[in-house]
Design an enzyme around this catalytic site. Structure first.
Site, PDB file in Angstrom:
ATOM      1  N   GLU A   1       4.893   1.120  28.036  1.00  0.00           N
ATOM      2  CA  GLU A   1       3.519   1.435  28.403  1.00  0.00           C
ATOM      3  C   GLU A   1       3.388   2.945  28.465  1.00  0.00           C
ATOM      4  O   GLU A   1       4.323   3.636  28.874  1.00  0.00           O
ATOM      5  CB  GLU A   1       3.139   0.850  29.767  1.00  0.00           C
ATOM      6  CG  GLU A   1       2.952  -0.647  29.795  1.00  0.00           C
ATOM      7  CD  GLU A   1       4.244  -1.397  30.049  1.00  0.00           C
ATOM      8  OE1 GLU A   1       4.273  -2.609  29.801  1.00  0.00           O
ATOM      9  OE2 GLU A   1       5.241  -0.776  30.480  1.00  0.00           O
TER      10      GLU A   1
ATOM     11  N   TYR B   1       5.923   8.604  20.017  1.00  0.00           N
ATOM     12  CA  TYR B   1       6.224   7.192  19.806  1.00  0.00           C
ATOM     13  C   TYR B   1       5.767   6.736  18.420  1.00  0.00           C
ATOM     14  O   TYR B   1       6.486   6.011  17.732  1.00  0.00           O
ATOM     15  CB  TYR B   1       5.581   6.325  20.894  1.00  0.00           C
ATOM     16  CG  TYR B   1       6.125   6.603  22.271  1.00  0.00           C
ATOM     17  CD1 TYR B   1       7.497   6.688  22.504  1.00  0.00           C
ATOM     18  CD2 TYR B   1       5.274   6.779  23.362  1.00  0.00           C
ATOM     19  CE1 TYR B   1       7.999   6.939  23.770  1.00  0.00           C
ATOM     20  CE2 TYR B   1       5.774   7.026  24.627  1.00  0.00           C
ATOM     21  CZ  TYR B   1       7.130   7.112  24.826  1.00  0.00           C
ATOM     22  OH  TYR B   1       7.629   7.359  26.075  1.00  0.00           O
TER      23      TYR B   1
END
Length: 158
Positions: free
Chosen positions: A111, A123
């Protein structure tokens, strides 16, 4: 002629109990709503994959990875604000992905706050994509902030 100062070597190793004060200090300087020293201690006791990135003799970053039921969850990854933009976050992420593969994990989740654009860019660069949204997941000054749930499928080499 000015000689550039060489960066101290970096190494990633298992987090130890003696690292917790430095890890907690980095966490407090990095986040408005940081994990407590006790949370990090509990992660060590739970047997999670807890790592630190050392820059010379000092902790410059850390990561916490939970592995269960063929999945992994990156619970925390952080680089000391003083040492950001040097590739340390990628180095920590690569190590956690390596450990997930070594544990025969097929998918990794995490998350991230949608407002954390730098982390999201890192990411995405490593192949993560958004798979869900968790409403009101994070504490915020004006209430709660959603979490973007990101995932990456891992290729397990036979």
């Amino acid at each position: 002629m000015i000689t550039p100062i060489a960066e101290p070597p970096t190494v990633v190793r298992e987090m130890k109990h003696d690292d917790l004060s430095m890890v907690s200090d980095i966490e407090r300087r990095s986040y408005e709503f940081p994990w407590s020293h006790g949370v990090f201690r509990d992660c060590l006791l739970a047997g999670y994959q807890n790592i630190v990135l050392l820059r010379g003799d000092s902790v410059a970053g850390y990561g916490v990875l939970s592995v269960a039921a063929g999945e992994a969850h990156i619970l925390n990854i952080c680089v000391d604000p003083e040492f950001r933009s040097r590739g340390y976050g990628i180095k920590l992420l690569d190590e956690m992905l390596f450990r997930a593969r070594a544990a025969s994990v097929r998918q990794v989740f995490l998350e991230v706050r949608p407002s954390n654009e730098r982390a999201i860019a890192m990411y995405r660069k490593k192949g993560f994509h958004q798979v869900a949204n968790r409403p009101a997941y994070y504490q915020a000054h004006d209430g709660r902030e959603d979490a973007a749930v990101l995932s990456k499928k891992l290729v397990i080499e036979d």
